[in-house]
Motif scaffolding. Structure first.
Motif, PDB file in Angstrom:
ATOM      1  N   GLY A 298       1.036  -2.014   7.273  1.00  0.00           N
ATOM      2  CA  GLY A 298       2.298  -1.277   7.337  1.00  0.00           C
ATOM      3  C   GLY A 298       2.690  -0.707   5.992  1.00  0.00           C
ATOM      4  O   GLY A 298       3.189   0.426   5.903  1.00  0.00           O
ATOM      5  N   ALA A 299       2.469  -1.495   4.937  1.00  0.00           N
ATOM      6  CA  ALA A 299       2.788  -1.008   3.592  1.00  0.00           C
ATOM      7  C   ALA A 299       1.948   0.196   3.229  1.00  0.00           C
ATOM      8  O   ALA A 299       2.434   1.183   2.643  1.00  0.00           O
ATOM      9  CB  ALA A 299       2.574  -2.124   2.576  1.00  0.00           C
ATOM     10  N   ARG A 300       0.663   0.148   3.607  1.00  0.00           N
ATOM     11  CA  ARG A 300      -0.221   1.270   3.320  1.00  0.00           C
ATOM     12  C   ARG A 300       0.240   2.530   4.048  1.00  0.00           C
ATOM     13  O   ARG A 300       0.281   3.630   3.486  1.00  0.00           O
ATOM     14  CB  ARG A 300      -1.650   0.915   3.730  1.00  0.00           C
ATOM     15  CG  ARG A 300      -2.711   1.941   3.419  1.00  0.00           C
ATOM     16  CD  ARG A 300      -3.068   1.952   1.932  1.00  0.00           C
ATOM     17  NE  ARG A 300      -2.211   2.842   1.154  1.00  0.00           N
ATOM     18  CZ  ARG A 300      -1.810   2.572  -0.099  1.00  0.00           C
ATOM     19  NH1 ARG A 300      -2.157   1.459  -0.687  1.00  0.00           N
ATOM     20  NH2 ARG A 300      -1.046   3.427  -0.737  1.00  0.00           N
ATOM     21  N   THR A 301       0.616   2.380   5.323  1.00  0.00           N
ATOM     22  CA  THR A 301       1.112   3.522   6.094  1.00  0.00           C
ATOM     23  C   THR A 301       2.391   4.086   5.481  1.00  0.00           C
ATOM     24  O   THR A 301       2.535   5.303   5.321  1.00  0.00           O
ATOM     25  CB  THR A 301       1.392   3.103   7.551  1.00  0.00           C
ATOM     26  OG1 THR A 301       0.166   2.687   8.166  1.00  0.00           O
ATOM     27  CG2 THR A 301       1.993   4.246   8.353  1.00  0.00           C
ATOM     28  N   LEU A 302       3.307   3.198   5.139  1.00  0.00           N
ATOM     29  CA  LEU A 302       4.577   3.627   4.562  1.00  0.00           C
ATOM     30  C   LEU A 302       4.366   4.402   3.258  1.00  0.00           C
ATOM     31  O   LEU A 302       4.898   5.511   3.073  1.00  0.00           O
ATOM     32  CB  LEU A 302       5.448   2.394   4.323  1.00  0.00           C
ATOM     33  CG  LEU A 302       6.901   2.579   3.865  1.00  0.00           C
ATOM     34  CD1 LEU A 302       7.708   1.343   4.229  1.00  0.00           C
ATOM     35  CD2 LEU A 302       7.021   2.837   2.369  1.00  0.00           C
ATOM     36  N   LEU A 303       3.574   3.840   2.360  1.00  0.00           N
ATOM     37  CA  LEU A 303       3.383   4.472   1.051  1.00  0.00           C
ATOM     38  C   LEU A 303       2.595   5.771   1.153  1.00  0.00           C
ATOM     39  O   LEU A 303       2.915   6.761   0.477  1.00  0.00           O
ATOM     40  CB  LEU A 303       2.687   3.493   0.100  1.00  0.00           C
ATOM     41  CG  LEU A 303       3.469   2.218  -0.227  1.00  0.00           C
ATOM     42  CD1 LEU A 303       2.619   1.263  -1.046  1.00  0.00           C
ATOM     43  CD2 LEU A 303       4.765   2.551  -0.966  1.00  0.00           C
ATOM     44  N   ASP A 304       1.565   5.795   2.007  1.00  0.00           N
ATOM     45  CA  ASP A 304       0.783   7.026   2.172  1.00  0.00           C
ATOM     46  C   ASP A 304       1.619   8.132   2.801  1.00  0.00           C
ATOM     47  O   ASP A 304       1.463   9.318   2.468  1.00  0.00           O
ATOM     48  CB  ASP A 304      -0.450   6.754   3.037  1.00  0.00           C
ATOM     49  CG  ASP A 304      -1.533   6.001   2.283  1.00  0.00           C
ATOM     50  OD1 ASP A 304      -1.422   5.878   1.045  1.00  0.00           O
ATOM     51  OD2 ASP A 304      -2.487   5.524   2.936  1.00  0.00           O
ATOM     52  N   TYR A 320       4.828   7.380  -5.507  1.00  0.00           N
ATOM     53  CA  TYR A 320       5.653   6.175  -5.392  1.00  0.00           C
ATOM     54  C   TYR A 320       5.331   5.256  -6.560  1.00  0.00           C
ATOM     55  O   TYR A 320       4.265   5.389  -7.193  1.00  0.00           O
ATOM     56  CB  TYR A 320       5.400   5.469  -4.061  1.00  0.00           C
ATOM     57  CG  TYR A 320       3.966   5.014  -3.841  1.00  0.00           C
ATOM     58  CD1 TYR A 320       3.515   3.778  -4.317  1.00  0.00           C
ATOM     59  CD2 TYR A 320       3.051   5.818  -3.165  1.00  0.00           C
ATOM     60  CE1 TYR A 320       2.215   3.358  -4.128  1.00  0.00           C
ATOM     61  CE2 TYR A 320       1.738   5.410  -2.975  1.00  0.00           C
ATOM     62  CZ  TYR A 320       1.330   4.184  -3.461  1.00  0.00           C
ATOM     63  OH  TYR A 320       0.025   3.770  -3.277  1.00  0.00           O
ATOM     64  N   PRO A 321       6.224   4.329  -6.910  1.00  0.00           N
ATOM     65  CA  PRO A 321       5.983   3.439  -8.041  1.00  0.00           C
ATOM     66  C   PRO A 321       4.694   2.633  -7.862  1.00  0.00           C
ATOM     67  O   PRO A 321       4.501   1.977  -6.842  1.00  0.00           O
ATOM     68  CB  PRO A 321       7.207   2.519  -8.039  1.00  0.00           C
ATOM     69  CG  PRO A 321       8.277   3.325  -7.370  1.00  0.00           C
ATOM     70  CD  PRO A 321       7.571   4.109  -6.313  1.00  0.00           C
ATOM     71  N   GLY A 322       3.838   2.720  -8.834  1.00  0.00           N
ATOM     72  CA  GLY A 322       2.560   2.027  -8.790  1.00  0.00           C
ATOM     73  C   GLY A 322       1.390   2.980  -8.689  1.00  0.00           C
ATOM     74  O   GLY A 322       0.309   2.706  -9.240  1.00  0.00           O
ATOM     75  N   ALA A 323       1.567   4.118  -8.012  1.00  0.00           N
ATOM     76  CA  ALA A 323       0.466   5.058  -7.847  1.00  0.00           C
ATOM     77  C   ALA A 323       0.097   5.773  -9.145  1.00  0.00           C
ATOM     78  O   ALA A 323      -1.090   5.839  -9.499  1.00  0.00           O
ATOM     79  CB  ALA A 323       0.795   6.062  -6.749  1.00  0.00           C
ATOM     80  N   PRO A 324       1.057   6.321  -9.903  1.00  0.00           N
ATOM     81  CA  PRO A 324       0.677   6.962 -11.174  1.00  0.00           C
ATOM     82  C   PRO A 324       0.044   5.966 -12.144  1.00  0.00           C
ATOM     83  O   PRO A 324      -0.896   6.307 -12.871  1.00  0.00           O
ATOM     84  CB  PRO A 324       2.013   7.492 -11.720  1.00  0.00           C
ATOM     85  CG  PRO A 324       2.887   7.632 -10.521  1.00  0.00           C
ATOM     86  CD  PRO A 324       2.495   6.496  -9.623  1.00  0.00           C
ATOM     87  N   GLU A 325       0.542   4.728 -12.143  1.00  0.00           N
ATOM     88  CA  GLU A 325      -0.008   3.716 -13.027  1.00  0.00           C
ATOM     89  C   GLU A 325      -1.427   3.331 -12.618  1.00  0.00           C
ATOM     90  O   GLU A 325      -2.283   3.069 -13.472  1.00  0.00           O
ATOM     91  CB  GLU A 325       0.895   2.481 -13.027  1.00  0.00           C
ATOM     92  CG  GLU A 325       2.270   2.708 -13.636  1.00  0.00           C
ATOM     93  CD  GLU A 325       3.243   3.410 -12.691  1.00  0.00           C
ATOM     94  OE1 GLU A 325       4.335   3.788 -13.160  1.00  0.00           O
ATOM     95  OE2 GLU A 325       2.926   3.567 -11.492  1.00  0.00           O
ATOM     96  N   ALA A 326      -1.687   3.308 -11.306  1.00  0.00           N
ATOM     97  CA  ALA A 326      -3.039   3.022 -10.827  1.00  0.00           C
ATOM     98  C   ALA A 326      -3.997   4.129 -11.241  1.00  0.00           C
ATOM     99  O   ALA A 326      -5.151   3.878 -11.610  1.00  0.00           O
ATOM    100  CB  ALA A 326      -3.040   2.850  -9.309  1.00  0.00           C
ATOM    101  N   ALA A 327      -3.522   5.373 -11.194  1.00  0.00           N
ATOM    102  CA  ALA A 327      -4.351   6.496 -11.631  1.00  0.00           C
ATOM    103  C   ALA A 327      -4.629   6.401 -13.127  1.00  0.00           C
ATOM    104  O   ALA A 327      -5.743   6.685 -13.587  1.00  0.00           O
ATOM    105  CB  ALA A 327      -3.657   7.817 -11.300  1.00  0.00           C
ATOM    106  N   ARG A 328      -3.614   6.013 -13.898  1.00  0.00           N
ATOM    107  CA  ARG A 328      -3.805   5.846 -15.348  1.00  0.00           C
ATOM    108  C   ARG A 328      -4.809   4.728 -15.624  1.00  0.00           C
ATOM    109  O   ARG A 328      -5.642   4.835 -16.538  1.00  0.00           O
ATOM    110  CB  ARG A 328      -2.451   5.540 -15.995  1.00  0.00           C
ATOM    111  CG  ARG A 328      -2.494   5.291 -17.502  1.00  0.00           C
ATOM    112  CD  ARG A 328      -2.852   6.539 -18.292  1.00  0.00           C
ATOM    113  NE  ARG A 328      -2.730   6.289 -19.721  1.00  0.00           N
ATOM    114  CZ  ARG A 328      -1.646   6.573 -20.450  1.00  0.00           C
ATOM    115  NH1 ARG A 328      -0.584   7.141 -19.887  1.00  0.00           N
ATOM    116  NH2 ARG A 328      -1.621   6.336 -21.745  1.00  0.00           N
ATOM    117  N   SER A 329      -4.732   3.649 -14.842  1.00  0.00           N
ATOM    118  CA  SER A 329      -5.678   2.553 -15.001  1.00  0.00           C
ATOM    119  C   SER A 329      -7.110   3.016 -14.741  1.00  0.00           C
ATOM    120  O   SER A 329      -8.036   2.664 -15.490  1.00  0.00           O
ATOM    121  CB  SER A 329      -5.316   1.412 -14.048  1.00  0.00           C
ATOM    122  OG  SER A 329      -6.307   0.411 -14.055  1.00  0.00           O
TER     123      SER A 329
END
Length: 374
Positions: A298-304, A320-329
């Motif tokens: 459900g979280a994956r569906t919501l965020l996507d 969403y919060p966490g996605a830009p940071e994951a890309a930077r990682s």
């Protein structure tokens, strides 16, 4: 100017700097993970910048107890309190996070508080760490007795930036990781602007008449204060201010640690140290709610779905919060960790003080320690 340094090289460098500053091998390994997480994900004020500016100097001069032995002083099925023995917050809060996860596996929800600790770096690290175990987590810290910002409408700096992070797993993509301070900006970013000789954006600072200030020196000279998240009372500053109070209540009186607003501050208003800091980690196991598998999906569906929303501007995007940071990682792992020139220069200076070999990426001529102003 910026430099790039391989992730593992930076981690190894941080580990050795910490051992030479007095930490054991095990504690240095733990702390290096937290430090490099910050740089890897783009939180450059809370990574090796803090290693050179806070952790190494304070470990060496004894303000942080390098030989600390954190211990559990209160313990139930779903709650615990850890006395950090004056040690490094990066170590004590990692211990608290793992204990909260362990307890949440048994009871569904668990909370672990820490007292007698120190600066804990990026709040997002601890919340993110819990998501790797499949749990939802909240991590927060106060600044001990140190005053960074006045209460809304006040004049005496009584409260810290009091950051908190919330993270939730979302298998198949970047997790949700909200890492924020209760103020508009962390004071480390104001210090970074001062060091780099640039102005700060409007809205970060206001003077005592409520007027916007963009000179970072004004904050450190006491002529302006950092604003609460939301800005003034009219634009929602009570929300950030309220969050700061909540964090201090949980990390101060509840944890048994120091906190900013105490009566003596009204009498003398003197600057106080950020010692005996308190932290809190809360872990939630979706399985306790019958959602062991469904929550992640459900979280994956919501965020996507949020990220797929059409942008308001043709050249914009939604995330969403966490996605830009994951890309930077991902970029950091592929191309090396990006560090601002002034941070790299600080690391060179620290390495020379510790008689530590400096990775080649950090030592171009323009970053020599002689160029770093005291």
């Amino acid at each position: 100017m910026t430099v790039r340094i391989p992730l593992e090289t930076l981690r190894g460098f941080a580990h050795e700097a910490l051992t030479r500053s007095g930490l054991s091998e095990a504690d240095a390994a733990t702390a290096a993970e937290v430090i490099v997480y910050a740089d890897e994900h783009g939180f450059t004020t809370h990574g090796t910048n803090a290693l050179a500016g806070i952790y190494s100097p304070r470990l060496r001069d004894g303000r942080i107890n390098a030989a600390a032995e954190p211990r559990i002083v209160a313990d139930t099925v779903s709650a615990a309190v850890i006395d950090g023995d004056g040690g490094l917050g990066l170590v004590t809060t990692t211990m608290a996070t793992d204990l909260a996860v362990e307890k949440a596996r048994q009871s569904g929800i668990a909370m672990v508080a820490v007292r007698n600790s120190s600066h804990f770096g990026s709040a997002g690290y601890y919340a993110h760490r819990a998501t790797e175990a499949g749990l939802i987590a909240i991590a927060m810290t106060n600044c001990g007795a140190q005053g960074v910002a006045p209460p809304l409408g006040g004049t005496i700096r009584m409260l810290g930036t009091n950051p908190l992070a919330v993270a939730a797993p979302a298998p198949g993509g970047a997790p949700f990781v909200l890492d924020m301070s209760a103020t508009t900006v962390a004071t480390g970013k104001i210090r970074a602007a001062q060091r780099e000789g640039r102005q700060v954006p409007g809205g970060w600072l206001v003077d005592h008449h409520g007027e916007t200030v963009t000179d970072p020196d004004a904050y450190f000279d006491g002529k302006a204060d950092v604003t609460w998240l939301g800005g003034s009372a009219v634009t929602g500053g009570a929300k950030g201010y309220g969050l700061a109070l909540l964090v201090d209540l949980l990390c101060g009186p509840l944890a048994g640690a120091s906190f900013g607003p105490t009566p003596d501050l009204l009498e003398n208003g003197e600057e106080r140290p950020d010692t005996d800091i308190g932290h809190v980690v809360i872990a939630i196991d979706p399985a306790a709610f019958g959602a062991a598998e469904s929550f992640g999906a459900g979280a994956r569906t919501l965020l996507d779905t949020v990220a797929a929303c059409p942008p308001a501007r043709p050249d914009g995007y939604v995330t969403y919060p966490g996605a830009p940071e994951a890309a930077r990682s991902a970029e950091s792992r592929r191309d090396g960790v990006l560090l601002p020139g002034p941070v790299a220069a600080q690391l060179v200076l620290m390495a020379d003080q510790l008689d530590l070999s400096v990775p080649a990426a950090l030592r171009p001529e323009v970053l020599r320690p002689e160029a770093v102003s005291a």
